[in-house]
Enzyme design. Structure first.
Site: not given
Length: 427
Positions: A182, A319, A330, A348, A353, A413
């Site tokens: 991502c 994000h 976040e 998003k 996403h 990730f």
């Protein structure tokens, strides 16, 4: 109040200030479920349009909870077979985006500057085309090579986007492949920025792409991180909302044309924005769990790189995955840095996403919103989760904000974090 932005020696005294070139954006293009042209995208954002829909053909996947995705209405243009034969869907999305970005920057595909070694590319995706991956590994399952041909691996390889774009355009400069899930495209932008900043290239194509696959949804589904509001797709994702239940996968692509400032001026390019800050780091703690402290540090790194006080950032593109722990970590990391309710929203919520494409899509749309002096609201944010940090979550019909600086953040990730800062400029 206004800070000196290029006091580079104060932060990096061991390097010559003269080495730091200015990096501007002279073109860009995205392919999203909201549209591909800015006029269409802006209209859909102002209409607060949700592009998520139920994928009925996913019903065949037993034990998968989600049936939701945000697909792109995309058909490959009629390019010569010489161009298309090695392109799976992800590379198709990437190449069309790159082609249109060059056009928007006023650079012809046959321009000698693309082939003189001073133009490179930084591009990423989560993986290659899934259908080609299935064909590639079918030999091991079927004991038969029938499904494999000369382009199977070319379409399946993780660097398929960057390799195909580079070969088709005849680029002979630096190639940087950023397959970091991502943060793939935000890393691509950041590394391309640093490459030009150091004087190693004059032009860089930077971006990322990912195609839609039920396997991508399954990755998050196994972590109980996907939304299962299958009967009400318009209600999800809902980043920062008390009743959010997870993310929705999407697809798309985006490409920015980055250029050294003096080079852009010399060729008479239209300058859209300037990249003034980039930060990246690693959590070093957990493969899938976000880390508030290191997310905070990455934003500070971008601010230090830009020599900017946080008070000058007028908007943050978050994000905003709509996952339980992700939104909390976040939002508090952002609050720790800004120490004020800075305006934020998550794209998003509109397009899902888009994985390896999310960084470039969100950055480009945020830049264009900055130029419009209007920023989109947080779609589906009806009741703020009290566990989230104290930020100014834009709601309603959006917000008119006149600012010269915005930040765009992405996390992936593996504990990979990135933060970019852009300055509004029109020359």
């Amino acid at each position: 109040m206004f800070q000196v932005r290029y006091n580079y020696a104060a932060i990096h005294p061991h390097q010559e200030v003269s080495m730091r070139k200015r990096v501007v954006i002279t073109g860009g293009s995205v392919i999203t479920s909201l549209g591909c042209e800015w006029a269409d995208i802006l209209a859909n954002l102002k209409a607060v349009k949700n592009c998520v829909r139920r994928m009925n053909d996913w019903d065949r996947y037993a034990k998968m909870n989600t049936r939701l995705a945000s697909p792109v209405d995309f058909t490959m243009p009629d390019y010569p077979r010489k161009i298309t034969r090695g392109l799976g869907r992800v590379a198709q999305l990437a190449f069309v985006s790159a082609d249109k970005a060059l056009e928007s920057a006023g650079i012809n595909k046959d321009d000698p500057e693309l082939k003189n070694g001073r133009c490179g590319i930084a591009y990423g995706s989560s993986m290659g085309s899934v259908d080609s991956l299935l064909d590639f590994y079918s030999m091991l399952v079927l004991d038969d090579m029938t499904k494999m041909n000369a382009t199977t691996y070319i379409k399946a390889m993780p660097q398929t986007c960057v390799a195909n774009i580079g070969v088709i355009l005849g680029l002979t400069g630096r190639v940087i492949t950023t397959n970091t899930a991502c943060t793939s495209s935000s890393h691509a932008i950041g590394f391309a920025y640093e490459t030009i900043q150091r004087g190693l290239q004059d032009i860089m194509l930077a971006g990322g792409a990912d195609e839609l696959s039920p396997a991508d949804a399954a990755v998050f589904d196994t972590l109980f991180a996907t939304s299962s509001k299958n009967d009400t797709p318009e209600k999800t994702p809902a980043a920062y909302d008390k009743n959010r239940d997870g993310l929705v996968v999407g697809e798309g692509a985006g490409t920015l044309i980055l250029e050294e400032y003096e080079h852009a001026k010399k060729r008479g390019a239209k300058i859209i924005a300037e990249i003034v800050g980039f930060g990246t780091n690693s959590d070093g703690t957990h493969i899938t769990q976000p880390n508030r402290a290191t997310q905070s540090i990455v934003m500070k790194l971008a601010l230090e790189d830009a020599c900017l006080d946080p008070s000058l950032i007028g908007y943050v593109s978050t994000h905003g995955t709509a996952t339980d722990v992700g939104d909390i970590a976040e939002s508090w990391a952002t609050a720790d840095v800004f120490q004020r309710p800075v305006p934020v929203s998550a794209l998003k919520n509109y397009i899902g996403h888009t994985l390896g494409a999310c960084g470039v899509i969100e950055a480009w749309l945020s830049i264009l919103m900055m130029k419009e002096k209007w920023f989109c609201p947080n779609l589906n944010l009806e009741e703020l989760d009290p566990r989230c940090g104290p930020l100014d979550y834009i709601t309603g019909s959006g917000r008119e904000i006149d600012t010269d600086y915005i930040m765009s953040n992405n996390f992936a990730f593996g504990g990979m974090n990135s933060s970019l800062i852009f300055r509004n400029i029109s020359e």
